[in-house]
Scaffold this motif. Structure first.
Motif, short mmCIF file in Angstrom:
data_model
loop_
_atom_site.label_atom_id
_atom_site.label_comp_id
_atom_site.label_asym_id
_atom_site.label_seq_id
_atom_site.Cartn_x
_atom_site.Cartn_y
_atom_site.Cartn_z
N ALA A 284 3.52 -10.07 -2.29
CA ALA A 284 4.58 -10.11 -1.28
C ALA A 284 4.56 -8.91 -0.35
O ALA A 284 5.11 -8.96 0.76
CB ALA A 284 5.94 -10.19 -1.98
N ASP B 171 5.29 -5.73 5.92
CA ASP B 171 6.28 -6.78 5.67
C ASP B 171 6.39 -6.94 4.15
O ASP B 171 5.37 -6.92 3.45
CB ASP B 171 5.86 -8.11 6.28
CG ASP B 171 5.86 -8.07 7.80
OD1 ASP B 171 6.93 -7.86 8.38
OD2 ASP B 171 4.77 -8.23 8.40
N TYR B 172 7.61 -7.12 3.66
CA TYR B 172 7.81 -7.49 2.26
C TYR B 172 8.47 -8.86 2.27
O TYR B 172 9.64 -9.00 2.63
CB TYR B 172 8.68 -6.48 1.50
CG TYR B 172 8.73 -6.79 0.03
CD1 TYR B 172 7.75 -6.31 -0.83
CD2 TYR B 172 9.75 -7.59 -0.50
CE1 TYR B 172 7.77 -6.61 -2.18
CE2 TYR B 172 9.78 -7.90 -1.85
CZ TYR B 172 8.79 -7.41 -2.69
OH TYR B 172 8.81 -7.73 -4.02
N MET B 173 7.69 -9.89 1.91
CA MET B 173 8.16 -11.26 2.04
C MET B 173 9.04 -11.65 0.85
O MET B 173 8.64 -11.53 -0.31
CB MET B 173 6.97 -12.22 2.14
CG MET B 173 6.07 -11.93 3.33
SD MET B 173 6.93 -11.88 4.93
CE MET B 173 7.51 -13.59 5.06
N LEU B 174 10.26 -12.10 1.15
CA LEU B 174 11.19 -12.55 0.12
C LEU B 174 10.91 -13.99 -0.29
O LEU B 174 11.16 -14.39 -1.43
CB LEU B 174 12.63 -12.44 0.65
CG LEU B 174 13.03 -11.03 1.14
CD1 LEU B 174 14.42 -11.07 1.75
CD2 LEU B 174 12.94 -10.02 0.01
N GLY C 132 11.33 -12.20 5.37
CA GLY C 132 10.90 -10.95 4.79
C GLY C 132 11.58 -9.76 5.45
O GLY C 132 12.37 -9.92 6.40
N ASN D 268 10.88 -5.84 7.20
CA ASN D 268 9.81 -5.16 7.92
C ASN D 268 10.16 -3.71 8.19
O ASN D 268 11.31 -3.39 8.51
CB ASN D 268 9.52 -5.88 9.24
CG ASN D 268 8.50 -5.14 10.09
OD1 ASN D 268 8.84 -4.45 11.04
ND2 ASN D 268 7.24 -5.27 9.73
#
Length: 242
Positions: A144, A191-194, A199, A201
């Motif tokens: 992620a 980016d940390y995708m949920l 996500g 950023n």
């Protein structure tokens, strides 16, 4: 009697063999039903982000040339350019899973004041429209967490320039103009995708932006120079992947 029994047995064996052959032929003709594999979801190359952006100029090294007044010119004098916090939108297009282009859009307004021997002189304000296009490489092997780096170009439009016209020590800036300017840009962020669409950023950019400017003091003294804005753009916000 025995012959009759033997004949009947032969008929039963022949009937069974014929029935088996017929059943096999029919089974070969029947379609075989298997579960269809799930359809692959179409890949969408578009991504947008909405950030809160801190614009942090670095006015150090700006030049000031006051016609006929060497004491007020560089290196004795300089410029200070205010920080600003604004909303910012960016649009990204992915050519592949790893390579993307990003365009950022936002508008900032900054306050210019003098430094050095011009300390305390209110110069005026200018508005910046700094569209920046970068080519990025996205790392995709961290789950992620998706970091990226990029580099590109910036073209900043300066408009709505306004001289302060506020007297200080007998001086007042009565006219101000800042020229549009090209510059380079580098960036890094993640980016940390949920989930597959949403996500978080974080993004940091450095722009090299050094426009020429001109001003008029007391309606009669020309001032020219180069404003070393060279801002850091530090942003955080949300990501949406289509």
């Amino acid at each position: 009697m025995r012959r009759t029994i033997r004949n009947a047995a032969r008929l039963v064996v022949l009937a069974a063999a014929f029935g088996g052959a017929l059943a096999s032929a029919q089974a070969a003709d029947l379609p075989i039903y298997t579960k269809a594999p799930p359809a692959a979801e179409a890949w969408n190359p578009w991504m947008i982000r909405l950030r809160v952006l801190g614009v942090l100029p670095d006015g150090g090294g700006s030049s000031v040339n006051v016609a006929g007044v060497p004491a007020l010119s560089s290196p004795n004098s300089g410029l200070h350019i205010s920080n600003q916090v604004v909303p910012e939108l960016d649009i990204s297009y992915f050519f592949t899973q790893n390579i993307a282009a990003e365009l950022i859009l936002g508008v900032t307004r900054h306050h210019l004041t003098g430094s050095g021997t011009l300390q305390g002189l209110d110069i005026g304000k200018t508005t910046l429209l700094p569209p920046t296009l970068t080519l990025q490489y996205h790392f995709t092997n961290f789950g992620a967490f998706k970091p990226y780096i990029g580099a590109g170009v910036n073209y900043t439009v300066f408009f709505n320039n306004s001289a302060s016209n506020i007297p200080f020590a007998g001086l007042a800036v009565t006219n101000l103009h800042v020229s549009n300017q090209w510059g380079g840009a580098v960036q890094f962020g993640f980016d940390y995708m949920l989930n597959k669409h949403w996500g978080l950023n974080v993004d940091v950019k450095k722009l090299w932006l050094q426009p020429n400017y001109s001003a008029m003091v007391n309606g009669a003294i020309p001032v020219t120079g180069t404003a070393h804005i060279d801002p850091w753009l530090v942003g955080a916000g949300v990501t949406y992947k289509f």
